[in-house]
Design a protein around this motif. Structure first.
Motif, PDB file in Angstrom:
ATOM      1  N   LYS A  60     -18.804  -0.312  -8.254  1.00  0.00           N
ATOM      2  CA  LYS A  60     -17.863  -1.048  -9.101  1.00  0.00           C
ATOM      3  C   LYS A  60     -17.662  -0.239 -10.371  1.00  0.00           C
ATOM      4  O   LYS A  60     -18.577   0.431 -10.853  1.00  0.00           O
ATOM      5  CB  LYS A  60     -18.410  -2.430  -9.464  1.00  0.00           C
ATOM      6  CG  LYS A  60     -18.520  -3.372  -8.283  1.00  0.00           C
ATOM      7  CD  LYS A  60     -19.009  -4.735  -8.742  1.00  0.00           C
ATOM      8  CE  LYS A  60     -19.165  -5.680  -7.568  1.00  0.00           C
ATOM      9  NZ  LYS A  60     -19.627  -7.001  -8.005  1.00  0.00           N
ATOM     10  N   PHE A  62     -16.198  -0.592 -14.388  1.00  0.00           N
ATOM     11  CA  PHE A  62     -15.831  -1.517 -15.458  1.00  0.00           C
ATOM     12  C   PHE A  62     -15.354  -0.731 -16.662  1.00  0.00           C
ATOM     13  O   PHE A  62     -15.936   0.301 -17.013  1.00  0.00           O
ATOM     14  CB  PHE A  62     -17.036  -2.372 -15.882  1.00  0.00           C
ATOM     15  CG  PHE A  62     -17.496  -3.314 -14.828  1.00  0.00           C
ATOM     16  CD1 PHE A  62     -17.024  -4.620 -14.795  1.00  0.00           C
ATOM     17  CD2 PHE A  62     -18.404  -2.918 -13.862  1.00  0.00           C
ATOM     18  CE1 PHE A  62     -17.443  -5.501 -13.811  1.00  0.00           C
ATOM     19  CE2 PHE A  62     -18.829  -3.782 -12.877  1.00  0.00           C
ATOM     20  CZ  PHE A  62     -18.346  -5.083 -12.852  1.00  0.00           C
ATOM     21  N   HIS A  63     -14.280  -1.236 -17.295  1.00  0.00           N
ATOM     22  CA  HIS A  63     -13.855  -0.683 -18.584  1.00  0.00           C
ATOM     23  C   HIS A  63     -14.564  -1.501 -19.649  1.00  0.00           C
ATOM     24  O   HIS A  63     -14.411  -2.729 -19.718  1.00  0.00           O
ATOM     25  CB  HIS A  63     -12.340  -0.783 -18.751  1.00  0.00           C
ATOM     26  CG  HIS A  63     -11.879  -0.233 -20.050  1.00  0.00           C
ATOM     27  ND1 HIS A  63     -11.657  -1.021 -21.141  1.00  0.00           N
ATOM     28  CD2 HIS A  63     -11.640   1.041 -20.448  1.00  0.00           C
ATOM     29  CE1 HIS A  63     -11.283  -0.270 -22.166  1.00  0.00           C
ATOM     30  NE2 HIS A  63     -11.269   0.986 -21.766  1.00  0.00           N
ATOM     31  N   SER A  70     -17.833  -7.313 -24.920  1.00  0.00           N
ATOM     32  CA  SER A  70     -17.595  -8.601 -24.272  1.00  0.00           C
ATOM     33  C   SER A  70     -16.199  -8.646 -23.637  1.00  0.00           C
ATOM     34  O   SER A  70     -15.928  -9.514 -22.815  1.00  0.00           O
ATOM     35  CB  SER A  70     -17.764  -9.742 -25.267  1.00  0.00           C
ATOM     36  OG  SER A  70     -16.779  -9.653 -26.271  1.00  0.00           O
ATOM     37  N   GLN A  71     -15.329  -7.717 -23.986  1.00  0.00           N
ATOM     38  CA  GLN A  71     -13.983  -7.649 -23.430  1.00  0.00           C
ATOM     39  C   GLN A  71     -13.916  -6.748 -22.198  1.00  0.00           C
ATOM     40  O   GLN A  71     -12.870  -6.224 -21.853  1.00  0.00           O
ATOM     41  CB  GLN A  71     -12.997  -7.144 -24.491  1.00  0.00           C
ATOM     42  CG  GLN A  71     -12.885  -8.033 -25.692  1.00  0.00           C
ATOM     43  CD  GLN A  71     -12.362  -9.408 -25.336  1.00  0.00           C
ATOM     44  OE1 GLN A  71     -11.445  -9.554 -24.547  1.00  0.00           O
ATOM     45  NE2 GLN A  71     -12.973 -10.436 -25.908  1.00  0.00           N
ATOM     46  N   ARG A  72     -15.044  -6.583 -21.521  1.00  0.00           N
ATOM     47  CA  ARG A  72     -15.090  -5.701 -20.347  1.00  0.00           C
ATOM     48  C   ARG A  72     -14.238  -6.274 -19.221  1.00  0.00           C
ATOM     49  O   ARG A  72     -14.074  -7.490 -19.099  1.00  0.00           O
ATOM     50  CB  ARG A  72     -16.519  -5.529 -19.874  1.00  0.00           C
ATOM     51  CG  ARG A  72     -17.054  -6.799 -19.248  1.00  0.00           C
ATOM     52  CD  ARG A  72     -18.531  -6.765 -19.044  1.00  0.00           C
ATOM     53  NE  ARG A  72     -19.037  -8.040 -18.602  1.00  0.00           N
ATOM     54  CZ  ARG A  72     -19.246  -9.083 -19.362  1.00  0.00           C
ATOM     55  NH1 ARG A  72     -18.981  -9.018 -20.638  1.00  0.00           N
ATOM     56  NH2 ARG A  72     -19.713 -10.202 -18.864  1.00  0.00           N
ATOM     57  N   THR A  73     -13.700  -5.387 -18.403  1.00  0.00           N
ATOM     58  CA  THR A  73     -12.910  -5.786 -17.246  1.00  0.00           C
ATOM     59  C   THR A  73     -13.264  -4.886 -16.073  1.00  0.00           C
ATOM     60  O   THR A  73     -13.501  -3.691 -16.250  1.00  0.00           O
ATOM     61  CB  THR A  73     -11.402  -5.668 -17.520  1.00  0.00           C
ATOM     62  OG1 THR A  73     -11.107  -4.339 -17.956  1.00  0.00           O
ATOM     63  CG2 THR A  73     -10.936  -6.656 -18.560  1.00  0.00           C
ATOM     64  N   GLU A  74     -13.309  -5.468 -14.879  1.00  0.00           N
ATOM     65  CA  GLU A  74     -13.541  -4.660 -13.686  1.00  0.00           C
ATOM     66  C   GLU A  74     -12.250  -3.920 -13.364  1.00  0.00           C
ATOM     67  O   GLU A  74     -11.160  -4.481 -13.446  1.00  0.00           O
ATOM     68  CB  GLU A  74     -13.981  -5.520 -12.516  1.00  0.00           C
ATOM     69  CG  GLU A  74     -14.395  -4.688 -11.322  1.00  0.00           C
ATOM     70  CD  GLU A  74     -15.105  -5.480 -10.240  1.00  0.00           C
ATOM     71  OE1 GLU A  74     -15.420  -4.879  -9.208  1.00  0.00           O
ATOM     72  OE2 GLU A  74     -15.349  -6.691 -10.431  1.00  0.00           O
ATOM     73  N   VAL A  75     -12.375  -2.656 -13.001  1.00  0.00           N
ATOM     74  CA  VAL A  75     -11.220  -1.809 -12.742  1.00  0.00           C
ATOM     75  C   VAL A  75     -11.044  -1.652 -11.239  1.00  0.00           C
ATOM     76  O   VAL A  75     -11.974  -1.226 -10.546  1.00  0.00           O
ATOM     77  CB  VAL A  75     -11.413  -0.422 -13.400  1.00  0.00           C
ATOM     78  CG1 VAL A  75     -10.260   0.497 -13.066  1.00  0.00           C
ATOM     79  CG2 VAL A  75     -11.602  -0.559 -14.894  1.00  0.00           C
ATOM     80  N   ASP A  76      -9.877  -2.000 -10.748  1.00  0.00           N
ATOM     81  CA  ASP A  76      -9.524  -1.687  -9.366  1.00  0.00           C
ATOM     82  C   ASP A  76      -8.866  -0.323  -9.393  1.00  0.00           C
ATOM     83  O   ASP A  76      -7.923  -0.092 -10.141  1.00  0.00           O
ATOM     84  CB  ASP A  76      -8.546  -2.722  -8.804  1.00  0.00           C
ATOM     85  CG  ASP A  76      -9.206  -4.069  -8.619  1.00  0.00           C
ATOM     86  OD1 ASP A  76     -10.412  -4.093  -8.289  1.00  0.00           O
ATOM     87  OD2 ASP A  76      -8.529  -5.090  -8.802  1.00  0.00           O
ATOM     88  N   GLU A  89     -15.483   3.824 -19.390  1.00  0.00           N
ATOM     89  CA  GLU A  89     -15.684   3.205 -18.082  1.00  0.00           C
ATOM     90  C   GLU A  89     -17.077   3.511 -17.573  1.00  0.00           C
ATOM     91  O   GLU A  89     -17.590   4.609 -17.754  1.00  0.00           O
ATOM     92  CB  GLU A  89     -14.641   3.697 -17.068  1.00  0.00           C
ATOM     93  CG  GLU A  89     -13.270   3.149 -17.343  1.00  0.00           C
ATOM     94  CD  GLU A  89     -12.268   3.463 -16.257  1.00  0.00           C
ATOM     95  OE1 GLU A  89     -12.633   4.126 -15.257  1.00  0.00           O
ATOM     96  OE2 GLU A  89     -11.113   3.058 -16.410  1.00  0.00           O
TER      97      GLU A  89
END
Length: 186
Positions: A60, A62-63, A70-76, A89
């Motif tokens: 996986k 993550f950015h 806390s503003q992390r998002t998983e990157v597709d 990332e």
């Protein structure tokens, strides 16, 4: 008001907060046969590639902004995407039963390490560590120390912690995977 600082306790650094990236069962072991043993019939294993018709991706991404983790998002990400910005990332995966979290970009060429090739670092047949080879220039990095096999480049290695799931029932062996940037000392 206390104006004296405690010299034995470092102030908290921003960007080093722990965050959950999923449960252990969502990270298949990316070793060639999935259980940590070599399989002579396997082709070259790619880090985030899918192995077999029903297999899940092996990692996986993550950015995680340094200013506000806390503003992390998983990157597709598509497997062939090498043009986007990989800054901030983290790449999280399981290799030979151990969880690793590293910067997604190669410190030498800014190539996505999700396309890298994991391997064992051995000496006389004894496994000493694990490494990852960047396919762009074939530079290798130790997954525990981040050290490169050439030059003074160092891959940033993140801290990984496995925690019990609070709501889990007693019979489950699944744990939660947590990661964070290693705080700088000094």
């Amino acid at each position: 008001m206390n104006i004296f600082l405690n010299p034995f306790r470092a102030p908290a650094r921003t960007g080093t907060e722990w965050f959950s990236v999923g449960v252990t069962s969502s990270f298949p072991d990316i070793s060639p046969d999935g259980d940590g043993n070599e399989n002579e019939n396997e082709d070259v294993v790619r880090l985030c590639g899918k192995h077999g018709p029903s297999a899940a991706a092996g990692c996986k991404v993550f950015h995680v902004p340094k200013e506000n983790p806390s503003q992390r998002t998983e990157v597709d990400f598509p497997a062939d995407d090498v043009t986007r910005d990989l800054t901030d990332e983290v790449l999280v995966f399981q290799y030979r039963g151990k969880f690793h979290a590293i910067d997604h970009q190669c410190p030498h060429s800014s190539f996505p390490l999700s396309q890298g090739i994991p391997f064992d670092i051995e000496d006389f047949g004894i496994v000493l560590s694990a490494g990852l080879t960047c396919p762009k220039h074939n530079w290798s990095f130790d997954l525990f120390s981040g050290r490169s096999d050439r030059g003074n480049y160092k891959l940033r290695v993140w801290e990984v912690e496995l925690r019990d799931i609070k709501e889990a029932q007693a019979e489950t062996k699944d744990k939660e995977v947590w990661v964070r940037r290693k705080p700088r000392i000094g």
